[in-house]
Design a protein around this motif. Structure first.
Motif, short mmCIF file in Angstrom:
data_model
loop_
_atom_site.label_atom_id
_atom_site.label_comp_id
_atom_site.label_asym_id
_atom_site.label_seq_id
_atom_site.Cartn_x
_atom_site.Cartn_y
_atom_site.Cartn_z
N HIS A 111 0.82 -1.22 0.00
CA HIS A 111 0.00 0.00 0.00
C HIS A 111 0.86 1.28 0.00
CE1 HIS A 111 -3.53 2.43 1.04
NE2 HIS A 111 -2.79 3.02 1.96
N HIS A 115 1.30 4.61 -2.45
CA HIS A 115 1.29 6.03 -2.07
C HIS A 115 2.54 6.74 -2.57
CE1 HIS A 115 -2.21 6.92 0.28
NE2 HIS A 115 -2.03 5.92 1.14
N SER A 136 0.40 9.62 6.26
CA SER A 136 -0.98 9.17 6.17
C SER A 136 -1.56 9.00 7.57
CB SER A 136 -1.04 7.85 5.40
OG SER A 136 -0.46 6.83 6.17
N GLY A 137 -2.75 8.39 7.63
CA GLY A 137 -3.38 8.17 8.93
C GLY A 137 -2.63 7.11 9.74
N GLY A 138 -1.93 6.22 9.06
CA GLY A 138 -1.25 5.13 9.77
C GLY A 138 0.27 5.23 9.76
N GLY A 163 -1.25 11.89 10.51
CA GLY A 163 -2.69 11.91 10.26
C GLY A 163 -3.48 11.53 11.51
N PHE A 166 -3.60 14.49 13.70
CA PHE A 166 -4.64 15.41 13.20
C PHE A 166 -6.02 14.91 13.65
CE2 PHE A 166 -1.77 17.60 10.26
CZ PHE A 166 -2.36 18.85 10.16
N ASP A 167 -6.25 13.60 13.47
CA ASP A 167 -7.57 13.05 13.79
C ASP A 167 -7.89 13.14 15.29
OD1 ASP A 167 -7.89 12.50 11.12
OD2 ASP A 167 -7.32 10.40 11.28
N GLY A 180 -8.68 15.53 9.89
CA GLY A 180 -7.57 16.29 9.30
C GLY A 180 -8.05 17.47 8.47
N ALA A 181 -8.91 17.21 7.50
CA ALA A 181 -9.36 18.26 6.60
C ALA A 181 -10.18 19.30 7.37
CB ALA A 181 -10.16 17.66 5.45
N GLY A 268 -2.52 10.94 2.89
CA GLY A 268 -3.63 11.87 3.15
C GLY A 268 -3.23 13.24 3.67
N VAL A 269 -2.24 13.31 4.58
CA VAL A 269 -1.86 14.61 5.15
C VAL A 269 -1.20 15.50 4.07
CG1 VAL A 269 -0.57 15.74 7.02
CG2 VAL A 269 -1.61 13.52 7.41
N ASN A 272 -2.87 18.60 2.88
CA ASN A 272 -2.93 19.81 3.70
C ASN A 272 -2.29 21.01 2.99
OD1 ASN A 272 -1.68 21.67 5.95
ND2 ASN A 272 -3.38 20.56 6.88
N THR A 299 -5.28 10.65 -0.79
CA THR A 299 -5.86 9.65 0.10
C THR A 299 -5.97 8.32 -0.67
OG1 THR A 299 -7.95 10.64 -0.52
CG2 THR A 299 -7.11 11.22 1.63
N ASP A 300 -6.42 7.28 0.03
CA ASP A 300 -6.40 5.93 -0.57
C ASP A 300 -7.22 5.87 -1.86
OD1 ASP A 300 -4.85 5.25 1.51
OD2 ASP A 300 -6.39 4.14 2.61
O1 KG4 Z 1 -3.51 8.11 3.17
P1 KG4 Z 1 -4.83 8.11 3.87
O2 KG4 Z 1 -6.07 8.25 3.04
O3 KG4 Z 1 -5.10 6.83 4.69
C1 KG4 Z 1 -4.16 6.01 5.25
O4 KG4 Z 1 -3.62 5.17 4.52
O5 KG4 Z 1 -3.96 6.23 6.45
O6 KG4 Z 1 -4.75 9.30 4.95
C2 KG4 Z 1 -5.82 9.62 5.79
C3 KG4 Z 1 -5.33 10.67 6.79
C4 KG4 Z 1 -6.35 10.95 7.89
O7 KG4 Z 1 -5.68 10.91 9.13
C5 KG4 Z 1 -6.85 12.36 7.57
O8 KG4 Z 1 -7.25 13.10 8.71
C6 KG4 Z 1 -5.62 12.98 6.94
O9 KG4 Z 1 -5.08 11.93 6.15
N1 KG4 Z 1 -5.95 14.14 6.10
C7 KG4 Z 1 -5.51 15.40 6.37
C8 KG4 Z 1 -6.07 16.24 5.37
N2 KG4 Z 1 -6.83 15.47 4.53
C9 KG4 Z 1 -6.74 14.19 4.99
N3 KG4 Z 1 -4.73 15.86 7.34
C10 KG4 Z 1 -4.45 17.18 7.35
N4 KG4 Z 1 -4.95 18.06 6.45
C11 KG4 Z 1 -5.76 17.64 5.45
N5 KG4 Z 1 -6.23 18.53 4.56
#
Ligand code: KG4
Ligand code: ZN
Length: 340
Positions: A111, A115, A136-138, A163, A166-167, A180-181, A268-269, A272, A299-300
């Motif tokens: 995965h 990315h 990312s979130g993880g 991420g 942020f969450d 995050g967003a 995902g981050v 930002n 994002t994914d």
């Molecule tokens: O890459 P992703 O879709 O999923 C994983 O593989 O984890 O990332 C999701 C993460 C979440 O924690 C979300 O809050 C964060 O990306 N995220 C952001 C923004 N858009 C998504 N964090 C900060 N600013 C953003 N605009």
């Protein structure tokens, strides 16, 4: 060569068709966020069940949008890990079954490799070698990328991912999941320098990160004062500034350490705005260029998996891959163990 990509590692079912001659033909996505929101996080069992419901209709939609038939697909690429076991099993079993039925290769893709190669789907395209910031979130990692499958870990988070921070902070500020967003949107109303939060590990001398202390610092701030809409926005901005500064400074340090001048931001981050602005500004001063995937591929998504699969199949040769009915998934999988 036409590659069907399948992503089901977490809470997004993503499908795409990538043609090595014509590029990305189509991609379809279903996000489960609305379903998980009421639980404040991803519920693994619900995620797997929903992937089962969505995956075949999304494949049909992607084929229709690309005006292709399933029989024209030359290979399948599915996310093999890391991720949630049940969720990964849906994509892996569909991928392997289609591969076996069509007598074409079905390739398991990492995965995070998806990315970190995703900015190569956009224009301008970075060239190997480059430094990749995966946020990312993880995961939060800095990697040195020499080529497909040649990834060296330069540094990573010792606790929460960016991420995740942020969450969790968004939750403390009363924003929904994933936050995050929403936090970044709230921060736009924040006044600069009203609150100052720590920059964890900024001067640690290595390329590692730590974000778990920041949410505690936010909680302490929240408990100290009367909370108005303006204070929430001020705190959101202070939090975002702290994360962005650490991510930027460590990315620049990684460029200096490796002597490279291209930085690729993925995950995902990477969506930002403030991070993008700050990285662009500081990297230009540093003589470096920053590359991002388009917002929809931060994002994914299935496109990055189809694309990573196509690059691997092009490098290895389609014939070397056998179609087989067996498959497995890897819930934990170290990116450095991949080979070219
Ligand atoms: O890459 P992703 O879709 O999923 C994983 O593989 O984890 O990332 C999701 C993460 C979440 O924690 C979300 O809050 C964060 O990306 N995220 C952001 C923004 N858009 C998504 N964090 C900060 N600013 C953003 N605009
Ligand atoms: Zn991801």
């Amino acid at each position: 060569m036409l590659v069907l990509g399948i992503e089901t590692s977490c809470d997004e079912t993503g499908i795409a068709l990538y043609d090595t001659a014509h590029g990305l033909l189509s991609h379809t996505l279903f996000s489960q966020i609305d379903m998980h929101r009421e639980y404040g996080g991803v519920v693994p069992e619900l995620a797997s069940r929903d992937h089962i419901r969505r995956v075949l209709p999304l494949i049909e939609q992607a084929l229709q949008a690309a005006q292709r038939k399933l029989q024209q697909v030359d290979a399948i690429a599915y996310t093999q890990g890391p991720g949630l076991a049940g969720a990964l099993l849906v994509g892996a079993s569909i991928g392997a079954a289609l591969g076996f039925a069509l007598n074409i290769p079905a390739l398991g893709i990492h995965h995070l490799e998806g990315h970190l190669l995703s900015p190569l789907l956009s224009d301008p395209v970075p060239e190997f070698p480059f430094v990749a910031l995966l946020v990312s979130g993880g995961h939060t990692q800095l990697m040195q990328v020499e080529g497909i499958g040649c990834y060296k870990l330069l540094g990573e988070t010792v606790d929460d991912a960016a991420g995740e921070a942020f969450d969790k902070t968004a939750k403390l500020l009363g924003l929904g999941y994933p936050g995050g967003a929403a936090l970044s949107k709230l921060a736009r109303q924040g006044r600069p320098r009203i609150f100052k939060l720590p920059r964890p590990m900024l001067h640690s001398g290595d390329l590692n990160f730590s974000f778990s202390g920041l949410k505690t610092a936010v909680l302490t701030l929240l408990n100290k004062q009367e909370i108005t809409e303006q204070t929430r926005a001020d705190i959101a901005l202070a939090f975002q500034d702290a994360v962005v500064e650490v991510l930027t400074e460590k990315s620049l340090a990684a460029l200096s350490q490796t002597g490279l001048s291209q930085l690729v931001v993925a995950g995902g981050v990477g969506a930002n705005e403030h991070l993008r602005q700050n990285l662009n500004l500081k990297a230009t001063r540093h003589g470096a260029t920053v590359f991002y995937p388009s917002l929809e591929f931060c994002t994914d998504n299935g496109a990055m998996i189809a694309f990573a699969g196509a690059l691997r199949l092009q490098a290895d040769g389609l014939t070397k891959q056998q179609s087989t009915s067996s498959f497995n998934v890897k819930t934990r999988w170290d990116l450095e163990t991949l080979e070219s």
